[in-house]
Design an enzyme around this catalytic site. Structure first.
Site, PDB file in Angstrom:
ATOM      1  N   GLY A 153       0.763  -1.244   0.000  1.00  0.00           N
ATOM      2  CA  GLY A 153       0.000   0.000   0.000  1.00  0.00           C
ATOM      3  C   GLY A 153       0.790   1.288   0.000  1.00  0.00           C
ATOM      4  N   TYR A 162     -18.027   9.829   4.677  1.00  0.00           N
ATOM      5  CA  TYR A 162     -17.173   8.625   4.649  1.00  0.00           C
ATOM      6  C   TYR A 162     -17.952   7.431   4.093  1.00  0.00           C
ATOM      7  CZ  TYR A 162     -12.992   6.037   6.040  1.00  0.00           C
ATOM      8  OH  TYR A 162     -11.841   5.287   6.038  1.00  0.00           O
ATOM      9  N   LYS A 166     -14.825  -0.280   6.546  1.00  0.00           N
ATOM     10  CA  LYS A 166     -13.891  -0.293   7.693  1.00  0.00           C
ATOM     11  C   LYS A 166     -14.483  -1.075   8.867  1.00  0.00           C
ATOM     12  CE  LYS A 166     -10.398   2.127   6.043  1.00  0.00           C
ATOM     13  NZ  LYS A 166      -9.241   1.392   5.494  1.00  0.00           N
TER      14      LYS A 166
HETATM   15  P1  NAD Z   1      -2.616   5.938  -0.054  1.00  0.00           P
HETATM   16  O1  NAD Z   1      -3.353   6.373  -1.266  1.00  0.00           O
HETATM   17  O2  NAD Z   1      -1.220   6.374   0.094  1.00  0.00           O
HETATM   18  O3  NAD Z   1      -2.705   4.357   0.115  1.00  0.00           O
HETATM   19  C1  NAD Z   1      -3.782   3.593  -0.371  1.00  0.00           C
HETATM   20  C2  NAD Z   1      -3.166   2.436  -1.112  1.00  0.00           C
HETATM   21  O4  NAD Z   1      -4.162   1.510  -1.550  1.00  0.00           O
HETATM   22  C3  NAD Z   1      -2.401   2.893  -2.351  1.00  0.00           C
HETATM   23  O5  NAD Z   1      -1.065   2.478  -2.276  1.00  0.00           O
HETATM   24  C4  NAD Z   1      -3.122   2.175  -3.483  1.00  0.00           C
HETATM   25  O6  NAD Z   1      -2.262   1.811  -4.536  1.00  0.00           O
HETATM   26  C5  NAD Z   1      -3.661   0.954  -2.742  1.00  0.00           C
HETATM   27  N1  NAD Z   1      -4.678   0.267  -3.517  1.00  0.00           N
HETATM   28  C6  NAD Z   1      -5.904   0.731  -3.897  1.00  0.00           C
HETATM   29  N2  NAD Z   1      -6.491  -0.180  -4.698  1.00  0.00           N
HETATM   30  C7  NAD Z   1      -5.636  -1.239  -4.806  1.00  0.00           C
HETATM   31  C8  NAD Z   1      -5.659  -2.464  -5.524  1.00  0.00           C
HETATM   32  N3  NAD Z   1      -6.704  -2.816  -6.299  1.00  0.00           N
HETATM   33  N4  NAD Z   1      -4.586  -3.301  -5.414  1.00  0.00           N
HETATM   34  C9  NAD Z   1      -3.531  -2.968  -4.641  1.00  0.00           C
HETATM   35  N5  NAD Z   1      -3.443  -1.812  -3.965  1.00  0.00           N
HETATM   36  C10 NAD Z   1      -4.488  -0.956  -4.051  1.00  0.00           C
HETATM   37  O7  NAD Z   1      -3.491   6.496   1.175  1.00  0.00           O
HETATM   38  P2  NAD Z   1      -3.399   6.232   2.758  1.00  0.00           P
HETATM   39  O8  NAD Z   1      -4.219   7.330   3.336  1.00  0.00           O
HETATM   40  O9  NAD Z   1      -1.997   6.029   3.171  1.00  0.00           O
HETATM   41  O10 NAD Z   1      -4.246   4.894   2.913  1.00  0.00           O
HETATM   42  C11 NAD Z   1      -3.723   3.713   3.511  1.00  0.00           C
HETATM   43  C12 NAD Z   1      -4.744   3.107   4.445  1.00  0.00           C
HETATM   44  O11 NAD Z   1      -4.935   3.978   5.556  1.00  0.00           O
HETATM   45  C13 NAD Z   1      -6.128   2.890   3.827  1.00  0.00           C
HETATM   46  O12 NAD Z   1      -6.660   1.683   4.328  1.00  0.00           O
HETATM   47  C14 NAD Z   1      -6.901   4.082   4.378  1.00  0.00           C
HETATM   48  O13 NAD Z   1      -8.304   3.838   4.405  1.00  0.00           O
HETATM   49  C15 NAD Z   1      -6.318   4.143   5.765  1.00  0.00           C
HETATM   50  N6  NAD Z   1      -6.552   5.380   6.496  1.00  0.00           N
HETATM   51  C16 NAD Z   1      -6.237   6.579   5.959  1.00  0.00           C
HETATM   52  C17 NAD Z   1      -6.488   7.746   6.685  1.00  0.00           C
HETATM   53  C18 NAD Z   1      -6.173   9.088   6.104  1.00  0.00           C
HETATM   54  O14 NAD Z   1      -6.702  10.098   6.594  1.00  0.00           O
HETATM   55  N7  NAD Z   1      -5.315   9.186   5.106  1.00  0.00           N
HETATM   56  C19 NAD Z   1      -7.035   7.666   7.988  1.00  0.00           C
HETATM   57  C20 NAD Z   1      -7.325   6.411   8.508  1.00  0.00           C
HETATM   58  C21 NAD Z   1      -7.088   5.269   7.764  1.00  0.00           C
END
Ligand code: NAD
Length: 259
Positions: A17, A159, A166
């Site tokens: 990710g 959301y 989630k």
């Molecule tokens: P990000 O965009 O950097 O990471 C999301 C990742 O999901 C990306 O690397 C993307 O390539 C990958 N992804 C999506 N579809 C995919 C697929 N089909 N195959 C493989 N990979 C796939 O954003 P982030 O904010 O770092 O998100 C990472 C996690 O953290 C997610 O689960 C997100 O819901 C969670 N999160 C984010 C926040 C926030 O505010 N940014 C808060 C809480 C939780």
């Protein structure tokens, strides 16, 4: 980047990710590498390769591979490559989510079937799909970590379907902790406060939300990526040896005490 005598010296894991240097997965990876862990990186699609490659090189990664979690063949190939290159692993980080941007506004109940299923497949089932491939090569006593958000437990405006995904992800953490506990494998989630990343750019009025969160939170500041990275290190290391099936809030106290 690794330091002699780090907490994770001799440990191996996979990070799923990382999209760029703002990804939560990268914040966690940096902390793990600082403690001596050897890290493989999996990214989605060739367009992200140019961003992830220099990051993987920065921490001396032995393996960089492409994996689309909606594609069984891609998952199988990733599992095989990880096994062939790493042998066994001690942990992995699942930091993957997706929902159609059109669903992250307005009413939840109008979510089309295809968008609902896609959000669940990429954001929830992928944790199971990866575990199915990697549990067989995980050392007993290993650890799995995923990323969640407060919208799993409260109806957070906009959301929507991601909150429902989630909730399923958090429940999956508890069931998987039960499944893998007999092998000493721990499964946990971090419920992170909002952070600016590629994924969160899809959330309308994110800037306002970040400011409001900071005002309400007990720590009276915005969360930063390093806060989440360090919590990831804790949950993946022996420091959390008795912690499993938990969703660990890392949000400056906003969701737990800040109202
Ligand atoms: P990000 O965009 O950097 O990471 C999301 C990742 O999901 C990306 O690397 C993307 O390539 C990958 N992804 C999506 N579809 C995919 C697929 N089909 N195959 C493989 N990979 C796939 O954003 P982030 O904010 O770092 O998100 C990472 C996690 O953290 C997610 O689960 C997100 O819901 C969670 N999160 C984010 C926040 C926030 O505010 N940014 C808060 C809480 C939780």
């Amino acid at each position: 980047m690794s330091t002699n005598g780090g907490m994770l010296e001799g440990k191996k894991g996979v990070i799923f990710g990382v999209a760029n240097d703002r990804s939560i997965a990268w914040a966690i990876a940096k902390e793990l590498a600082d403690q001596g862990a050897s890290l493989a990186f999996s990214y989605q699609g060739t367009t992200l390769a140019k961003r992830v490659t220099p990051l993987a090189e920065q921490v001396g990664s032995p393996l960089l591979l492409e994996c689309d979690v909606t594609d069984e063949a891609s998952l199988d190939a990733a599992g095989e490559k990880i096994r062939d290159t790493m042998g066994s692993i001690d942990f992995f980080v699942h930091s993957i989510a997706f929902a159609n941007r059109d669903c992250l506004k307005g009413h939840y109940y109008v979510t089309p079937r295809a968008d609902f299923l896609q959000a669940m497949e990429i954001s929830v089932f992928s944790l199971l799909a990866i575990t199915q491939r990697l549990a067989p090569i995980m050392n007993d006593g290993g650890s799995i970590l995923t990323l969640s958000y407060y919208g799993a437990v409260k109806a957070v405006p906009n959301y929507n379907v991601m909150g429902v995904a989630k909730a399923a992800l958090e429940s999956s953490v508890r069931y998987m902790a039960n499944d893998l506990g007999p092998r000493g494998i721990r499964v946990n989630g971090i419920s992170a406060g909002a952070l600016r990343t590629l994924a969160s750019a899809a959330i309308p009025k994110l800037g306002d939300m970040l400011e409001a969160n900071a005002e309400r939170a007990p720590l009276k500041r915005q969360l930063d990526h390093e806060d989440v990275g360090r919590a990831g290190l804790y949950l993946l290391s022996h420091l959390a040896s008795g912690v499993t099936g938990e969703i660990h809030y890392v949000d400056c106290g906003y969701s737990t005490k800040g109202f």
